[in-house]
Design an enzyme around this catalytic site. Structure first.
Site, mmCIF file in Angstrom:
data_model
loop_
_atom_site.group_PDB
_atom_site.id
_atom_site.type_symbol
_atom_site.label_atom_id
_atom_site.label_comp_id
_atom_site.label_asym_id
_atom_site.label_seq_id
_atom_site.Cartn_x
_atom_site.Cartn_y
_atom_site.Cartn_z
ATOM 1 N N ASP B 321 0.819 -1.213 0.000
ATOM 2 C CA ASP B 321 0.000 0.000 0.000
ATOM 3 C C ASP B 321 0.855 1.268 0.000
ATOM 4 O O ASP B 321 2.005 1.266 0.429
ATOM 5 C CB ASP B 321 -0.908 0.018 1.236
ATOM 6 C CG ASP B 321 -0.119 -0.147 2.516
ATOM 7 O OD1 ASP B 321 0.819 -0.990 2.551
ATOM 8 O OD2 ASP B 321 -0.412 0.555 3.501
ATOM 9 N N GLU B 322 0.258 2.298 -0.498
ATOM 10 C CA GLU B 322 0.736 3.674 -0.316
ATOM 11 C C GLU B 322 2.197 3.909 -0.687
ATOM 12 O O GLU B 322 2.945 4.515 0.058
ATOM 13 C CB GLU B 322 0.513 4.116 1.141
ATOM 14 C CG GLU B 322 -0.960 4.169 1.512
ATOM 15 C CD GLU B 322 -1.186 4.757 2.900
ATOM 16 O OE1 GLU B 322 -2.138 5.532 3.058
ATOM 17 O OE2 GLU B 322 -0.420 4.427 3.826
#
Lengths: 682, 682
Positions: B321-322
C-alpha cells in the site's frame, strides 16, 4: 473504585515535603512519600524532570541481573508516567548514573550489604551502592519519588543514605491451603521488591495440599495436590525471578503435622491406619508423620535431599507447628516407642523427631528453620526460630543463643488494620532484656499470608497495601512509627502498586460486578466501602467453609481495612472531641446522607443474585446507621439535646448493627456511636 | 470506573430471553446475550446450574489442544464465577459432555468446518462438533451464557446450532508503528477466541520499526527496531498460542513502501541515497525498495524464505500500500529502468515489483496477500486482495476472479462508534452484482488496529469492545443488524472481557489517577465519561506527534465511544421527539446537573498537573453545556418559550463546545443542541 472515599492528593504531600528545610528521623522525615522511609534523607534545591530523554547508565561492576533491573525499572517508570523510554543510550547523555561497587553473593545470603546512596538534583541522579542489592533498592526508592506536577513528572532534589534495620524482612505465602498461581507469586515478588522485602518464605505443604513436584516421590503431588502444584521448572523460574529482585526464597515443608496431603500418596508416612484423603476443612488435624519408623527418616532423607538441591537458599524451613499428637496417642506401637525411649510426652517425641530431621537438613548443608515448637532443650544452636506465638518465645530463644524472627503480630490473614501490625516491633519490650549480641540474633520478621480465605484472585488485596507498613517496620529506623504519616504514605504506595501488577482495586470492582451481574453497581460499591471481613479467627465460626468453598462473596471483595471507615472514625473522634473542622462536619454529613439513602437504591437489586441476597440486612443496617448519625450530627451542630429514650434506642440499634451479618462487619457503626454519645440527652 | 453511567443489568436482558417462546433470526434471537449471535438458537425449559461439582469430559476425538482448551475454559469460568473447579473428574459424573468428531488440519486452513451444536438443559450440557475448532467455539458460547441469578450462576436451557457466515474473520494489529508487547498480543488472542475471530493478521514492519528477528539479516531488527522486536522463539510461541485458540497467524511485511526501518540496516534495499533513520513521524513517506536491482530480489528471496519457514500459515501478506513513488522519481537509474522496460508509470513499476515478489512467495509454497494496490492486470489469480479502499475494489477483484477481504469500514483506529462498523457488510451493495461463485470469493474481513496512537497500555480499549461488533458482522447471519440489540449485547461481552485479561476499564482508571496524581479523581472521571478522541484522521493535525510522544493524556485514557454520551443522545432524541419517558427526563436532569456542577470541583485540581491543565477549557465547556441543557430541559418541561436571543446565544455556545479542545470532542454538546432546538423560542 470504591465510592465515597475522600480525594487525597499526592501533590499536597510532596509540596509539604519540599517546604521542610531539613530532615531528620521522625515526623519531618515522614513527609517524604516513601515506604519504607529511608534511614536518612536531606532535601536539596529544585527537582529532576523525567522526560522522554531519560536514560540510565551503569558504571563500576555490572552483571546481566543489573541490566535486567534497568529494564524492569524503565518498564515500571513507563507504567508510572506513560512515557516510553528508548533503551539505547548514547554515551554521555544518561541522566541517571548508577555506580555499583562489586558483586553480591551468587546465592543471596542473610546479612549482605543492602545499603545505597541516592542523590537527586535538577541536573541528574546519582545512585551508588556496594553491590547490586543496594543498587536495586535505590532504583525502587527513585520510582516511589516520581510524581506529577505542573512541570511534568518530577522527583524532588534529595540526598538519601539508606540501609535496612533488619537483615531478614519476609513475606510468607501459604500455597498449601489454597494454591497460589505462578503469576500471583510473580507480581507479589514485584511488589516485595518495591517495598524492599528480601525473603519470600514459601509455605508449600499442608493438610489441604502438597504443592511441589517431587521426582523422587511423585505421588506427593500426583495424589496430594488436586493437580495444583509447581513443577520443578516453575520453582526454579520463581527462584531466579526472586533473585533478580534481591529476594531469597526459603521453602517450608511442614512436618510432622499439617501434613495430611503427603499421606494420600504415601500412607506409610503417617501414624494412623489410613487411607488418607486430602483434607477439605480448615483447622488443626490429627494426621502426623510417624516419628518411630526408620522408613520415615529414609523418606525424609531422600525428599529433603531432592528439595535441598532445588532450593539454593541456605535456610530450610520444616514447620513443626501445631502437632496435636492424637494419632500418636492412638497408635500402640508409638506409645511403646515413647516408653522405650523414656520420652515424657508427645512434645518430647516431636523433639526427638525434629532432632532427626535437623540432622538430615544439616547433612544437606542447610540450616534448619522452624516455628516456635522446634525449640527444645537440645536443639542445635544454628536453628532459626520463627515465632508465631509472640515476642516471649523470641526472647527465650535469643537468651538461649538462638536466632529468631517475629511473625506474631504480622498475621495479615487476620484482617487487622495496618496500624496494629505497624506498631508491633520485633524488639519492643525485649531489647532491654538482651545483650547487644543477643539483640543482633533477632534477625527481623515476616508477614504471614495464611490462605484459608485467600485464593489467587484476592490474595493481592489481602497482602497489599498493609504489608508495605510491615515492610517499613523491618527496614526503617525504630523511631519511625507515626501512624497518620504511615497511612498517608501507604496510600501513595497503594496508588503505585498497579505499576507493579498489583491490581486489587480493579479486582474488587470486577467482583462486585460479577456478584451483582451489573456493569456499574454503584450502590453496592457504597456498601462495600464501609464493611470489612471479620477479624482474627471469627470468620471460620460463622459458616461451614471448606477448601472448595468459592471466595466470591462481598466479604472476599472488600478490603481488610476500609479507608472510608478509618477516615470517618477519625472525623467522628474530632467532632465528638469538639475539634472537628468545617470540612469534617461537611464530610460526615455527606457520607451519612449517602449511607442513609443507599439502601433504597441497593435493596431491589440484591435479591437478583444468589451472592448478594444475604446483604439485605447489612444494607438496612447501613441505612439505619446513616439515619442515627445524621440525627446525632444535627443535635451536635445545633447544640440541642436528644431525648434520652431516642438516644438509648439509637445505641441499641448501633450495637445490633455492629454484630457481624453476612460475615461482614459494618465499620461505620462504632464511629456513629461516638457521635450519639457526644450529643447531650435529656 | 467512569462515573455517571446508567446502571445496566444483565439480568433484565436474560430474563427477557427466557420469556421469548421461540427464536428465529432477527429481533427475538437478539435477546440471547451472545456476541456474535449464533446461526440458530431454540430456547428450552429451565436452566443449568454451574456449581463446584461442574466438570467437563471429552469423547470422540481428543488431542492435547482440546485438553488445554478445557483448562482454559475452566480457568475462565472460575474468573467469571469465583468458583474453583477440581480438574480430576470421576468417570460418569461430568455434567458437560463434549463430543468431537475428528481432528482439524495440523496447519489450520481457510474454510475448515467451524460448526458446533450446544444443547443446554437443566440436567447437563452436550456440545458436539466435527473437529476441535467447532468444539472450542461452543465452549466460548457457553461461557457467554453464564450469568448470576437468585439460583446462583446458571445458563438458560437452549439448543444452539451454529456456524460462521465467513471463513476469514480477522483482526490486524500494527506492531510496526508502536511495538505491541507479547502479553498484549496474548490477551487479545484470548479475546479474539471469545468472539470467534479466527485470523490474527500481524503487521510486522513499518517505516517506524521492523519487529521480527531475522537470523539471515539481523541488522533488520538490530538497527530497525529500537530494540523492540519479537524473537523467533516468541513468534513461534504466539503462533502456538493462536493455534490453541483456533486462530491462524498471517504475517505482513509491507513492501515496497512503508519500509524505511528495513533500510536503516540495509540501505542498499532502498531507492534513495541513504543513510536511513528509523522514521519518528506519522504519514506516508518517500523511502521505497529499489525494484530495479536484482540484489533486492535476492534479499527478498532469502528473507521471505526465512519468514515462510517461521510462519506456517498458507497466506503471506506483502502489504503493497501507499507507495508514493517519490524516491523512484528522484532516482535516474530507476527512471532509466522504467523507460527500458516500457513501464508507463510508477504503478506499473510497482506491479512489476509485485509480480517478482509474488513468484518468490509462491516458490515458498505460500499464497500471496496484499492491499488493493497489488491488484494489477497480470496478478496471479490465487492472490488474496485485502481492501482498505472499499467495496468497489472488492467488487472489481471478485469479478476478475480474485478472492478478497474487506477492511474498509473496519478501521478501529479511527475512533468511530461501534454501530458504524457494525453496519458495514462485506457483501452489501455488491452481492447482487456477483455470481454465487464470485460471492463465495469474498472471504470475510478484518478489523484493523493501526497504531499511530496506540501503545501496549491502551491497545485493549482501542480494540474492545467495538471489535466484538465487527466479529458479529463476520460470523452471524447477514440479517442480524439490530443496533440497539448490538449495544446491549456488546455491553454484556464487555463485562466478560476482564475474565479474558482485557482490563481496559481498570487501565483507564489508572491513567486518570496517574495524570491527576489523585487516588480518587472523581470529577475527572465525570469529564472522562463524556469526551471522545477526534474521529478519523483529525488528531494528527492537532499536534505534532512522533512515535515517541507519550500517550498519557485524557484523549488516550478515554473510550473511543462514550457510553454515557451515546445513552444521553438517545434520551435527548426521545425528549426532543416528545417520546421521553419519566426516567429519560430524570436521567437527563441528573446528568446535566452533574455536568454543570463538575467544573467547580475539577478546575482547582487541573492546574496541578502538566497532563491535565489543558483540560481547563474542556471542563468549562462541560459546565456550560450542563447549564444550557438544564435551561432547555426546564423550558421543555414547563412548555415555556425561551427568548430567541438566549436560544441563539446557547446554540453559538454549543457550536463552540463542539469544536475539539485538548484533542478531545465533548460528545454531549450535540445532544443538548437537540434539546435547545426542540424548545420553543419567542
Amino acid at each position: 473504585m470504591i465510592s465515597g472515599r475522600r480525594s487525597r492528593s499526592l501533590l499536597s504531600l510532596t509540596l509539604l515535603c519540599a517546604a521542610i528545610p531539613s530532615l531528620a528521623h521522625g515526623q519531618s522525615l515522614s513527609a517524604l512519600p516513601i515506604m519504607p522511609l529511608p534511614a536518612s534523607a536531606i532535601p536539596g534545591q529544585g527537582e529532576f524532570v523525567v522526560d522522554g530523554q531519560f536514560s540510565v547508565t551503569f558504571d563500576g561492576f555490572t552483571e546481566p541481573r543489573l541490566l535486567r533491573a534497568r529494564e524492569r525499572f524503565l518498564d515500571t517508570l513507563t507504567r508510572e508516567t506513560g512515557i516510553p523510554f528508548l533503551r539505547e543510550t548514547t554515551a554521555g547523555t544518561a541522566r541517571f548514573q548508577v555506580h555499583t561497587g562489586g558483586p553480591s553473593k551468587v546465592i543471596q545470603q542473610l546479612g549482605e550489604d543492602e545499603s545505597y546512596q541516592l542523590v537527586v538534583s535538577a541536573d541528574g541522579v546519582k545512585l551508588s551502592a556496594a553491590n547490586p542489592l543496594g543498587a536495586m533498592h535505590g532504583l525502587q526508592t527513585f520510582l516511589q519519588l516520581v510524581r506529577i506536577t505542573p512541570r511534568g513528572f518530577t522527583v524532588p532534589a534529595v540526598t538519601i543514605d539508606d540501609k535496612p534495620r533488619f537483615p531478614w524482612r519476609g513475606l510468607m505465602i501459604d500455597s498449601g491451603r489454597h494454591f497460589t498461581p505462578i503469576p500471583a507469586i510473580e507480581r507479589n515478588l514485584d511488589a516485595m521488591e518495591a517495598v524492599k522485602l528480601n525473603v519470600f518464605h514459601w509455605h508449600l505443604s499442608e493438610d489441604q495440599g502438597f504443592r511441589v513436584e517431587s521426582k523422587v516421590f511423585p505421588l506427593l503431588q500426583q495424589k496430594g495436590s488436586d493437580g495444583l502444584f509447581y513443577t520443578q521448572a516453575e520453582i526454579r523460574q520463581i527462584i531466579e525471578y526472586a533473585r533478580d529482585r534481591g529476594i531469597r526464597v526459603v521453602p517450608e515443608f511442614d512436618m510432622p503435622a499439617h501434613a495430611t496431603a503427603w499421606f494420600v500418596g504415601y500412607p506409610q508416612l503417617g501414624s494412623g491406619k489410613g487411607p488418607y484423603q486430602i483434607e477439605r476443612h480448615w483447622g488443626v488435624f490429627d494426621p502426623a508423620m510417624d516419628p518411630t519408623r526408620e522408613s520415615t527418616y529414609q523418606f525424609l532423607n531422600l525428599f529433603i535431599g531432592e528439595m535441598a538441591g532445588l532450593f539454593p537458599d541456605l535456610y530450610f524451613h520444616i514447620g513443626g507447628d501445631e502437632c496435636n499428637g492424637k494419632e500418636w496417642d492412638a497408635n500402640p506401637r508409638i506409645q511403646e516407642f515413647i516408653q522405650a525411649h523414656h520420652l515424657k510426652d508427645n512434645a518430647a517425641l516431636q523433639a526427638w523427631f525434629t532432632a532427626r530431621v535437623q540432622k538430615i537438613v544439616a547433612s544437606r548443608h542447610k540450616v534448619m528453620e522452624g516455628w516456635d515448637e522446634v525449640l527444645q532443650p537440645d536443639t542445635p544452636k544454628d536453628v532459626v526460630i520463627q515465632s508465631w506465638r509472640g515476642r516471649d518465645s523470641l526472647l527465650d530463644a535469643a537468651k538461649r543463643g538462638y536466632r529468631g524472627l517475629l511473625s506474631n503480630g504480622y498475621y495479615i490473614d487476620l484482617n487487622q488494620p495496618a496500624s496494629e501490625h505497624y506498631l508491633v516491633d520485633p524488639l519492643e519490650g525485649i531489647a532491654d532484656k538482651l545483650t547487644p549480641e543477643q539483640t543482633e540474633s533477632i534477625l527481623g520478621g515476616e508477614a504471614t499470608m495464611w490462605s484459608e480465605f485467600v485464593d489467587g484472585e484476592i490474595i493481592d488485596s489481602r497482602i497489599w497495601p498493609r504489608t508495605a507498613a510491615i515492610a517499613e517496620r523491618f527496614w526503617s529506623p525504630q523511631q519511625v512509627r507515626d501512624v497518620p504519616s504511615m497511612y498517608e504514605r501507604m496510600a501513595t504506595i497503594a496508588q503505585k502498586l498497579p505499576a507493579y501488577g498489583i491490581e486489587y482495586r480493579a479486582t474488587s470492582e470486577q467482583m462486585l460486578e460479577r456478584m451483582s451481574g451489573d456493569a456499574n453497581p454503584e450502590a453496592l460499591r457504597v456498601l462495600a466501602s464501609v464493611v470489612e471481613p471479620p477479624k482474627k479467627y471469627a470468620r471460620g465460626g460463622m459458616r461451614d467453609y471448606t477448601s472448595l468453598t468459592p471466595l466470591n462473596h462481598l466479604v472476599d471483595a472488600v478490603s481488610p481495612e476500609s479507608e472510608t471507615a478509618r477516615e470517618f472514625r477519625e472525623i467522628c473522634k474530632r467532632i465528638a472531641a469538639g475539634t472537628g473542622t468545617p470540612q469534617d462536619w461537611q464530610q460526615a454529613h455527606d457520607w451519612l446522607t449517602l449511607w442513609r439513602d443507599n439502601d433504597a437504591k441497593l435493596e431491589p437489586s440484591l435479591t437478583k443474585s444468589d451472592l448478594t441476597e444475604e446483604l439485605v440486612p447489612v444494607s438496612q443496617s447501613l441505612h439505619q446507621v446513616g439515619e442515627i448519625g445524621l440525627r446525632a450530627l444535627d443535635a451536635l451542630q445545633k447544640g440541642e439535646a436528644v431525648a434520652a429514650e431516642v438516644q438509648k434506642q439509637d445505641l441499641a440499634s448501633l450495637a445490633a448493627a455492629e454484630k457481624p451479618q453476612a460475615t461482614l462487619l459494618l465499620m461505620v457503626a462504632p464511629p456513629v456511636e461516638l457521635l450519639v454519645k457526644a450529643a447531650k440527652s435529656q
